[in-house]
Design a protein around this motif. Structure first.
Motif, PDB file in Angstrom:
ATOM      1  N   UNK A 242       0.833  -1.209   0.000  1.00 36.94           N
ATOM      2  CA  UNK A 242       0.000   0.000   0.000  1.00 36.94           C
ATOM      3  C   UNK A 242       0.864   1.255   0.000  1.00 36.94           C
ATOM      4  N   UNK A 243       1.825   1.272  -0.917  1.00 37.38           N
ATOM      5  CA  UNK A 243       2.794   2.358  -0.942  1.00 37.38           C
ATOM      6  C   UNK A 243       2.976   2.847  -2.370  1.00 37.38           C
ATOM      7  N   UNK A 244       3.681   3.946  -2.492  1.00 36.19           N
ATOM      8  CA  UNK A 244       4.026   4.490  -3.806  1.00 36.19           C
ATOM      9  C   UNK A 244       5.533   4.413  -3.996  1.00 36.19           C
ATOM     10  N   UNK A 245       5.965   4.565  -5.241  1.00 29.96           N
ATOM     11  CA  UNK A 245       7.397   4.545  -5.533  1.00 29.96           C
ATOM     12  C   UNK A 245       8.089   5.708  -4.826  1.00 29.96           C
ATOM     13  N   UNK A 246       7.405   6.852  -4.749  1.00 32.00           N
ATOM     14  CA  UNK A 246       7.986   8.016  -4.084  1.00 32.00           C
ATOM     15  C   UNK A 246       8.198   7.748  -2.594  1.00 32.00           C
ATOM     16  N   UNK A 247       7.212   7.116  -1.957  1.00 32.87           N
ATOM     17  CA  UNK A 247       7.347   6.793  -0.532  1.00 32.87           C
ATOM     18  C   UNK A 247       8.504   5.837  -0.297  1.00 32.87           C
TER      19      UNK A 247
END
Length: 200
Positions: free
Chosen positions: A134-139
């Motif tokens: 549940x994450x993004x590449x930026x995170x």
């Protein structure tokens, strides 16, 4: 943040290698979805440091650098949320070095078979990893950078995983034969269970 205790590594299709840590080292709780932010300076975990950027090990004609090993250890610390002690890091380095040695052997075999891995395949794996957490590449990139690692470490793990999967497919695919009768039997059992209660 979902606590990631294992990561895809080596022959089990980056079938993940667990890193045992001391029981008193609690996971960092997440403040929201995705990966938790790096701990503050006062609570910063130990990080892997090696004075030399030399060679940690050599597998045939492939070398494992101290930098590569440090990056993998830092990656594991970043995504796990643990606050490892120096003793934990020592154990992690030993385990990660073994994993990297296995990985190099697998990559050599893939190279011998002229197997290549496309960036598209690797990107798909990374997107699945992000979705699972549940994450993004930026995170993820931010958390890795704050812990002294980077996204290339994850990419390298998936390259080795995909290459080894292709080696196994080449080696054993011709030995796997599924008969029409087996397909019919599987369909029959699926239909029989369709109207029955299902439990999770």
């Amino acid at each position: 943040m979902r606590l990631i205790k294992t990561l895809f590594m080596g022959a089990a299709a980056l079938a993940c290698a667990s890193i045992p840590l001391n029981a008193q080292n609690a996971a960092v709780p997440a403040s929201g979805p995705g990966f938790a932010a790096a701990p503050t300076a006062a609570a910063a975990p130990a990080t892997p440091t090696v004075e030399s950027n030399g060679i940690a090990a050599t597998v045939n004609d492939l070398s494992i650098s101290d930098y590569e090993l440090n990056q993998l250890v830092a990656f594991m610390i970043a995504v796990s949320g643990f606050k490892p002690t120096d003793a934990d890091i020592k154990r992690m380095r030993e385990q990660m070095l073994k994993n990297l040695e296995d990985e190099k052997i697998q990559l050599l075999e893939a190279r011998r078979r002229k197997i290549t891995v496309s960036p598209v395949e690797v990107n798909k794996r990374i997107q699945a990893f992000l979705a699972d957490n549940n994450s993004s590449l930026e995170q993820l990139t931010k958390v890795l950078n704050e812990n002294g690692s980077n996204i290339d470490t994850l990419r390298n793990q998936y390259i080795a995983s995909i290459a080894w999967q292709q080696v196994l497919q080449q080696e054993f695919q011709s030995e796997i034969v599924i008969t029409p009768a087996q397909v019919d039997d599987a369909l029959r059992r699926a239909l029989e269970g369709a109207t029955r209660p299902h439990y999770r």
